[in-house]
Write an enzyme that holds these catalytic residues in place. Structure first.
Site, PDB file in Angstrom:
ATOM      1  N   THR A   1      41.335  34.952  35.963  1.00  0.00           N
ATOM      2  CA  THR A   1      40.785  34.319  37.154  1.00  0.00           C
ATOM      3  C   THR A   1      41.921  33.721  37.972  1.00  0.00           C
ATOM      4  OG1 THR A   1      39.428  32.511  38.010  1.00  0.00           O
ATOM      5  CG2 THR A   1      40.286  32.239  35.784  1.00  0.00           C
ATOM      6  N   GLY A   2      41.816  33.842  39.286  1.00  0.00           N
ATOM      7  CA  GLY A   2      42.867  33.310  40.145  1.00  0.00           C
ATOM      8  C   GLY A   2      42.952  34.128  41.412  1.00  0.00           C
TER       9      GLY A   2
ATOM     10  N   THR B   1      34.816  32.522  39.453  1.00  0.00           N
ATOM     11  CA  THR B   1      34.733  33.816  38.786  1.00  0.00           C
ATOM     12  C   THR B   1      34.463  33.522  37.315  1.00  0.00           C
ATOM     13  OG1 THR B   1      36.199  34.900  40.305  1.00  0.00           O
ATOM     14  CG2 THR B   1      36.250  35.706  38.053  1.00  0.00           C
TER      15      THR B   1
ATOM     16  N   ARG C   1      37.483  44.083  50.922  1.00  0.00           N
ATOM     17  CA  ARG C   1      38.504  43.497  50.044  1.00  0.00           C
ATOM     18  C   ARG C   1      38.023  43.480  48.582  1.00  0.00           C
ATOM     19  NH1 ARG C   1      38.914  39.188  46.136  1.00  0.00           N
ATOM     20  NH2 ARG C   1      41.087  38.597  46.034  1.00  0.00           N
ATOM     21  N   VAL C   2      38.860  43.935  47.688  1.00  0.00           N
ATOM     22  CA  VAL C   2      38.555  43.896  46.260  1.00  0.00           C
ATOM     23  C   VAL C   2      39.695  43.166  45.553  1.00  0.00           C
ATOM     24  CG1 VAL C   2      38.101  45.257  44.188  1.00  0.00           C
ATOM     25  CG2 VAL C   2      37.295  46.088  46.396  1.00  0.00           C
ATOM     26  N   GLY C   3      39.347  42.260  44.651  1.00  0.00           N
ATOM     27  CA  GLY C   3      40.365  41.519  43.900  1.00  0.00           C
ATOM     28  C   GLY C   3      40.672  42.175  42.564  1.00  0.00           C
ATOM     29  N   ASP C   4      41.218  41.393  41.664  1.00  0.00           N
ATOM     30  CA  ASP C   4      41.641  41.903  40.356  1.00  0.00           C
ATOM     31  C   ASP C   4      40.479  42.068  39.368  1.00  0.00           C
ATOM     32  OD1 ASP C   4      41.469  39.018  40.499  1.00  0.00           O
ATOM     33  OD2 ASP C   4      42.199  39.008  38.426  1.00  0.00           O
TER      34      ASP C   4
HETATM   35  N1  ASP Z   1      40.203  36.811  40.897  1.00  0.00           N
HETATM   36  C1  ASP Z   1      39.071  36.765  41.801  1.00  0.00           C
HETATM   37  C2  ASP Z   1      39.344  37.585  43.038  1.00  0.00           C
HETATM   38  O1  ASP Z   1      40.453  37.555  43.522  1.00  0.00           O
HETATM   39  C3  ASP Z   1      38.734  35.398  42.230  1.00  0.00           C
HETATM   40  C4  ASP Z   1      38.590  34.383  41.173  1.00  0.00           C
HETATM   41  O2  ASP Z   1      39.154  34.482  40.078  1.00  0.00           O
HETATM   42  O3  ASP Z   1      37.861  33.424  41.434  1.00  0.00           O
HETATM   43  O4  ASP Z   1      38.427  38.191  43.547  1.00  0.00           O
END
Ligand code: ASP
Length: 310
Positions: free
Chosen positions: A227-228, A176, A204-207
């Site tokens: 990121t994480g 990311t 699915r949606v992340g942060d």
């Molecule tokens: N935070 C991102 C997600 O969960 C992934 C990432 O940081 O690589 O979609």
């Protein structure tokens, strides 16, 4: 004139020294240097933090090395669904998109949501209609294809697993991407962009596109890009938590960012990192994983590009 600075990231994760070839490491560093320097040039010429973060994130999206734009991970259905966000600290205006396909630079679409719609967050088909109305060109699947990502997906596509490209302990690709900046006028901004997690399904949606979780900017406190493992960053409302610690507890940027990543996120078993700036141009880049692709440059003459823990 205010001090100015930019920090960018290309993802955090199990980046263990020695697992990557020196050539690949050099490629990552060159891509980070290019994005950081182009963003910094905007600030040096008196441009806005908002322009600087967009310029830097677009370059990272254009690089197949990172999991954003070109090189985004594969979903369970073998497609690419991307999420992005941008926020301006002066006005608290923000724009975000999620589950979009075929858009070369998702961060620019997020900025258009902020500037050209009444809304903050557009998703899926609706976001695509909005892009179409603005004349965005749609790239075909092949543009986003990357062999390493394809192999990652092939490894788990017949299972119910989904994974952060971060948690693969091999010569994989991470990332990311995000940028935060403080300009000469003391305004700050943040942007984040991602392809999400390999083999993700069910929309699915992340942060990353969520204001307060994966992105936040407020001139009174800080601008943050995370990121994480997104699920933990959403539950921890991580980006806004850094801002809250500064606003309500009077903590410095450095202390607040560290408290959130090294303590609060770990307490809920989350892994990852963040980059942050405040309106005085101070910067912070904490992570609780083995590494995080990152680069920074400030008007005080400090600069660096790193991958591993120092
Ligand atoms: N935070 C991102 C997600 O969960 C992934 C990432 O940081 O690589 O979609």
């Amino acid at each position: 004139m205010n001090n100015f600075s930019i920090v960018i990231h290309g993802g955090a994760g199990t980046l263990v020294k020695g697992l990557m070839t020196p050539e690949l490491e050099a490629e990552y560093k060159a891509a980070l240097r290019n994005a950081r320097d182009k963003g910094y040039e905007v600030l040096e010429k008196g441009g806005s933090a908002l322009d600087a973060v967009e310029v830097a994130v677009k370059l990272l999206e254009d690089s197949p090395l990172f999991n954003a734009g070109k090189g985004s991970v594969f979903t369970n259905e073998g497609t690419h669904e991307m999420d992005a966000s941008i926020m301006e600290g002066k006005t608290l205006e923000a724009g975000a998109v999620s589950l979009i396909t075929g858009i070369k630079n998702p961060v620019s679409l997020a900025r258009d949501v902020m500037e050209k719609s009444y809304h903050v967050f557009l998703a899926g088909e609706g976001a695509m209609k909005f892009a179409d109305g603005l004349g965005y060109e749609i790239e075909d699947q092949d543009y986003f294809y990357d062999e390493v990502r394809y192999k990652q997906w092939q490894g788990i596509k017949d299972s119910d697993n989904f994974q952060l490209d971060h948690s693969v302990k091999k010569d994989g690709k991470f990332g990311t991407v995000g940028a935060v900046a403080c300009d000469k006028h003391g305004n700050i901004a943040a942007a984040t962009s991602t392809g999400g997690m390999t083999n993700k399904k069910w929309g699915r949606v992340g942060d990353s596109p969520m204001v307060g979780a994966g992105v936040y900017a407020n001139n009174k406190t800080c601008a943050v890009s995370c990121t994480g493992s997104g699920e933990f960053f959403i539950r921890g409302v991580v980006a806004y938590d850094v801002s809250c610690l500064m606003e309500h507890k009077g903590m410095s940027l450095e202390d607040a960012a560290k408290e959130v990543i090294q303590k609060r996120v770990l307490e809920i078993n989350g892994d990852g990192g963040l980059i942050a700036v405040d309106a005085q141009g101070n910067i912070a880049m904490p992570f609780n994983t083995e590494g995080m692709y990152r680069a920074f440059k400030t008007s005080k003459g400090e600069k660096g590009i790193s991958i591993y823990k120092s």
